[in-house]
Motif scaffolding. Structure first.
Motif, PDB file in Angstrom:
ATOM      1  N   LEU A  38       3.143   7.172   4.947  1.00 43.65           N
ATOM      2  CA  LEU A  38       4.531   7.094   5.407  1.00 43.65           C
ATOM      3  C   LEU A  38       4.675   6.266   6.678  1.00 43.65           C
ATOM      4  O   LEU A  38       5.642   5.509   6.830  1.00 43.65           O
ATOM      5  CB  LEU A  38       5.086   8.502   5.616  1.00 43.65           C
ATOM      6  CG  LEU A  38       5.303   9.331   4.337  1.00 43.65           C
ATOM      7  CD1 LEU A  38       5.514  10.794   4.682  1.00 43.65           C
ATOM      8  CD2 LEU A  38       6.481   8.786   3.538  1.00 43.65           C
ATOM      9  N   ASP A  39       3.727   6.419   7.599  1.00 43.84           N
ATOM     10  CA  ASP A  39       3.841   5.643   8.846  1.00 43.84           C
ATOM     11  C   ASP A  39       3.037   4.346   8.804  1.00 43.84           C
ATOM     12  O   ASP A  39       2.871   3.668   9.821  1.00 43.84           O
ATOM     13  CB  ASP A  39       3.458   6.484  10.063  1.00 43.84           C
ATOM     14  CG  ASP A  39       1.984   6.910  10.046  1.00 43.84           C
ATOM     15  OD1 ASP A  39       1.215   6.392   9.229  1.00 43.84           O
ATOM     16  OD2 ASP A  39       1.629   7.769  10.870  1.00 43.84           O
ATOM     17  N   GLU A  40       2.540   4.001   7.610  1.00 48.19           N
ATOM     18  CA  GLU A  40       1.853   2.736   7.354  1.00 48.19           C
ATOM     19  C   GLU A  40       0.632   2.541   8.251  1.00 48.19           C
ATOM     20  O   GLU A  40       0.319   1.427   8.667  1.00 48.19           O
ATOM     21  CB  GLU A  40       2.824   1.564   7.515  1.00 48.19           C
ATOM     22  CG  GLU A  40       3.985   1.631   6.535  1.00 48.19           C
ATOM     23  CD  GLU A  40       4.917   0.453   6.624  1.00 48.19           C
ATOM     24  OE1 GLU A  40       4.665  -0.542   5.910  1.00 48.19           O
ATOM     25  OE2 GLU A  40       5.883   0.522   7.395  1.00 48.19           O
ATOM     26  N   PRO A  59       0.810  -1.222   0.000  1.00 51.82           N
ATOM     27  CA  PRO A  59       0.000   0.000   0.000  1.00 51.82           C
ATOM     28  C   PRO A  59       0.840   1.268   0.000  1.00 51.82           C
ATOM     29  O   PRO A  59       0.336   2.344  -0.271  1.00 51.82           O
ATOM     30  CB  PRO A  59      -0.796  -0.114   1.311  1.00 51.82           C
ATOM     31  CG  PRO A  59       0.082  -0.920   2.206  1.00 51.82           C
ATOM     32  CD  PRO A  59       0.782  -1.900   1.305  1.00 51.82           C
ATOM     33  N   ARG A  60       2.157   1.136   0.308  1.00 53.87           N
ATOM     34  CA  ARG A  60       3.021   2.314   0.374  1.00 53.87           C
ATOM     35  C   ARG A  60       3.659   2.535  -1.000  1.00 53.87           C
ATOM     36  O   ARG A  60       4.838   2.291  -1.233  1.00 53.87           O
ATOM     37  CB  ARG A  60       4.090   2.132   1.455  1.00 53.87           C
ATOM     38  CG  ARG A  60       4.759   3.444   1.845  1.00 53.87           C
ATOM     39  CD  ARG A  60       5.522   3.335   3.151  1.00 53.87           C
ATOM     40  NE  ARG A  60       6.702   2.502   3.053  1.00 53.87           N
ATOM     41  CZ  ARG A  60       7.632   2.409   4.013  1.00 53.87           C
ATOM     42  NH1 ARG A  60       7.491   3.080   5.138  1.00 53.87           N
ATOM     43  NH2 ARG A  60       8.670   1.619   3.855  1.00 53.87           N
ATOM     44  N   VAL A  61       2.845   3.022  -1.935  1.00 59.25           N
ATOM     45  CA  VAL A  61       3.313   3.274  -3.293  1.00 59.25           C
ATOM     46  C   VAL A  61       3.139   4.755  -3.601  1.00 59.25           C
ATOM     47  O   VAL A  61       2.445   5.486  -2.899  1.00 59.25           O
ATOM     48  CB  VAL A  61       2.532   2.431  -4.330  1.00 59.25           C
ATOM     49  CG1 VAL A  61       2.728   0.954  -4.089  1.00 59.25           C
ATOM     50  CG2 VAL A  61       1.048   2.788  -4.309  1.00 59.25           C
ATOM     51  N   PHE A  74      12.127   7.203   2.495  1.00 57.17           N
ATOM     52  CA  PHE A  74      10.921   7.099   3.320  1.00 57.17           C
ATOM     53  C   PHE A  74      11.176   7.682   4.706  1.00 57.17           C
ATOM     54  O   PHE A  74      10.344   8.409   5.254  1.00 57.17           O
ATOM     55  CB  PHE A  74      10.481   5.634   3.443  1.00 57.17           C
ATOM     56  CG  PHE A  74       9.802   5.093   2.217  1.00 57.17           C
ATOM     57  CD1 PHE A  74       8.536   5.539   1.856  1.00 57.17           C
ATOM     58  CD2 PHE A  74      10.417   4.142   1.434  1.00 57.17           C
ATOM     59  CE1 PHE A  74       7.901   5.043   0.734  1.00 57.17           C
ATOM     60  CE2 PHE A  74       9.795   3.642   0.303  1.00 57.17           C
ATOM     61  CZ  PHE A  74       8.534   4.094  -0.050  1.00 57.17           C
ATOM     62  N   ASP A  75      12.335   7.364   5.248  1.00 55.40           N
ATOM     63  CA  ASP A  75      12.650   7.838   6.599  1.00 55.40           C
ATOM     64  C   ASP A  75      12.780   9.364   6.644  1.00 55.40           C
ATOM     65  O   ASP A  75      12.366  10.000   7.624  1.00 55.40           O
ATOM     66  CB  ASP A  75      13.938   7.184   7.099  1.00 55.40           C
ATOM     67  CG  ASP A  75      13.746   5.699   7.411  1.00 55.40           C
ATOM     68  OD1 ASP A  75      12.581   5.292   7.638  1.00 55.40           O
ATOM     69  OD2 ASP A  75      14.746   4.964   7.405  1.00 55.40           O
TER      70      ASP A  75
END
Length: 351
Positions: A229-231, A216-218, A283-284
Motif C-alpha cells: 500500500l505504501d509502495e 508491483p501494486r497489484v 488505495f488511500d
C-alpha cells in the motif's frame, strides 16, 4: 476409449501397489518413510516404504479413483508422465502423499474466445461444488474441527506454492500476489485448494529472474500488505512477495475464525476491515487504516475460550507483523496448524 485402456489402468494400479512382480528397491529401516495408506489393500491407515505413492486411475465409464500407499517396487513408474487413464506420483518424505492432488491428462483444458469484440482466455478446471471459501463462509458456520481442516489444507497449498522443488518433476517457487477467500476453493472433501494464479510470480534459484510487470501494486486492495500500500515493497526480492501472501493468508484465517462456532456463538460473515473501510475501499482508504493507523482486524475474544483456536488467533497476529521479514513463513504456518489439528473427529457440514 478402447477396452484396452481400463486394463492398462488396472495393471498400472496393481504394479503401483506392488501386487505384481517388479524390481524391488531395498531400503534399510532407517531409510523407510511413513505414508498414508488409502487403497483396497491397506490393512492400516499408514504404511512404510522406500517412498510414498499417489495413484489416480480412471476405469472405463467411471470417475477417477485416488489410491495412496507405499512404494518398494517398480521405481521407474515414478518417472512416468500422466495419461488419460493413470497418473502416478512418488515422494520421499513421511506422509508427503497425504495432501497431494493429481489430475489426468485431458481433464484440464483452455480456450480463447471473443465476446463483445474482446478476447477472453479461458482455463477450464475441476468443478468444486462448494464454490469459493468466500461463498462457503457466507452460508456455512463452522465447527472448530472443520475450521481447522479448511485452514490446514489452505496452508498446505500456500506452502506448496512458495517452495521450489528440484528434479525432473520439480517446480519453481511461486508467490500468489492475490490471495483472498474468493481465490480459495472448497473441494467436495471439505479441503481447500488455491486458485486464480493470474497475478502470480515465479522464481527459481537457477535463473534468479522475476517477471512482475511494471506495477508491483497489484491484487485486491482489502488484502494488500502495508508495504504494498505504501509502495515500500522490495520489488527485486522474491521473498517480499511471499511475505505479502502471508499477510493476506492471515486475513483469510480471520474470516474462517469469525465463522467458527464456540460455545454456541458464531458471527455473521464479514470481510476483513469491514468496520474500518467502505465496501469498495480505495488505495488511500486502505493505506490510512493499515499503514497510518496500523490497524488489523479485531480478533474475536471468544477464540480465547478454545485452546486450539487461541493458537489460531496468535498465528494471525504473527502474519500481520508490520515488518514483513518477521512474519511467519507458509511452511511454519502449515506445520503449526497441523499440530493444532490433532483431534480425530471427522469434520462435517452442519445444516
Amino acid at each position: 476409449m478402447t477396452s484396452e485402456i481400463p486394463r492398462k489402468g488396472l495393471l498400472m494400479l496393481l504394479v503401483a501397489l506392488g501386487l505384481t512382480k517388479g524390481g524391488v528397491v531395498k531400503a534399510s529401516k532407517d531409510q523407510l518413510v511413513n505414508c498414508t495408506c488409502e487403497n483396497p489393500h491397506c490393512k492400516k491407515p499408514t504404511c512404510q516404504g522406500a517412498w510414498c505413492t499417489v495413484v489416480l486411475v480412471r476405469e472405463q465409464g467411471g470417475h477417477p479413483q485416488v489410491h495412496r500407499g507405499c512404494g518398494n517396487m517398480n521405481p521407474e513408474l515414478c518417472l512416468g508422465r500422466p495419461t488419460e487413464f493413470v497418473h502416478h506420483h512418488c515422494c520421499y518424505r513421511s506422509f508427503c502423499n497425504h495432501n497431494v492432488s493429481l489430475v489426468l491428462e485431458g481433464f484440464i483444458a483452455s480456450d480463447m474466445t471473443s465476446r463483445n469484440s474482446s478476447t477472453q482466455l479461458w482455463l477450464i478446471t475441476h468443478f468444486h461444488e462448494h464454490g469459493s471459501l468466500y461463498d462457503f463462509l457466507q452460508r456455512q458456520p463452522l465447527e472448530p474441527q472443520l475450521a481447522l481442516r479448511l485452514a490446514v489444507s489452505a496452508a498446505c497449498g500456500l506452502a506448496h506454492l512458495h517452495v521450489e522443488i528440484f528434479g525432473t518433476q520439480g517446480k519453481p517457487a511461486i508467490a500468489h500476489r492475490d490471495l483472498k477467500s474468493r481465490n480459495v476453493l472448497v473441494k467436495s472433501d471439505l479441503q481447500c485448494c488455491i486458485a486464480d494464479l493470474g497475478l502470480a510470480v515465479m522464481h527459481s534459484q537457477g535463473s534468479d529472474y522475476l517477471d512482475i510487470g511494471n506495477n508491483p501494486r497489484v491484487g485486491t486492495k482489502r488484502y494488500m500488505a502495508p508495504e504494498v500500500l505504501d509502495e515500500q515493497i522490495r520489488t527485486d526480492c522474491f521473498e517480499s512477495y511471499k511475505w505479502t501472501d502471508v499477510w493476506a493468508f492471515g486475513l483469510v484465517l480471520w474470516e474462517i475464525a469469525r465463522r467458527t462456532i464456540i460455545n454456541g456463538i458464531v458471527e455473521d460473515y464479514k470481510p476483513p476491515f469491514y468496520d474500518m473501510v467502505p465496501n469498495d475501499p480505495s488505495f488511500d482508504d486502505m493505506k490510512k487504516v493499515v499503514c497510518t493507523d496500523q490497524q488489523t482486524p479485531t480478533i474475536p475474544n471468544r477464540l480465547a475460550a478454545d485452546p486450539v483456536l487461541s493458537g489460531l488467533a496468535q498465528m494471525m497476529r504473527e502474519c500481520w507483523y508490520p515488518n514483513p521479514s518477521a512474519r511467519l513463513t507458509a511452511l511454519r504456518i502449515k506445520k503449526t496448524l497441523q499440530k493444532l489439528s490433532h483431534h480425530p473427529e471427522k469434520p462435517k457440514v452442519t445444516h
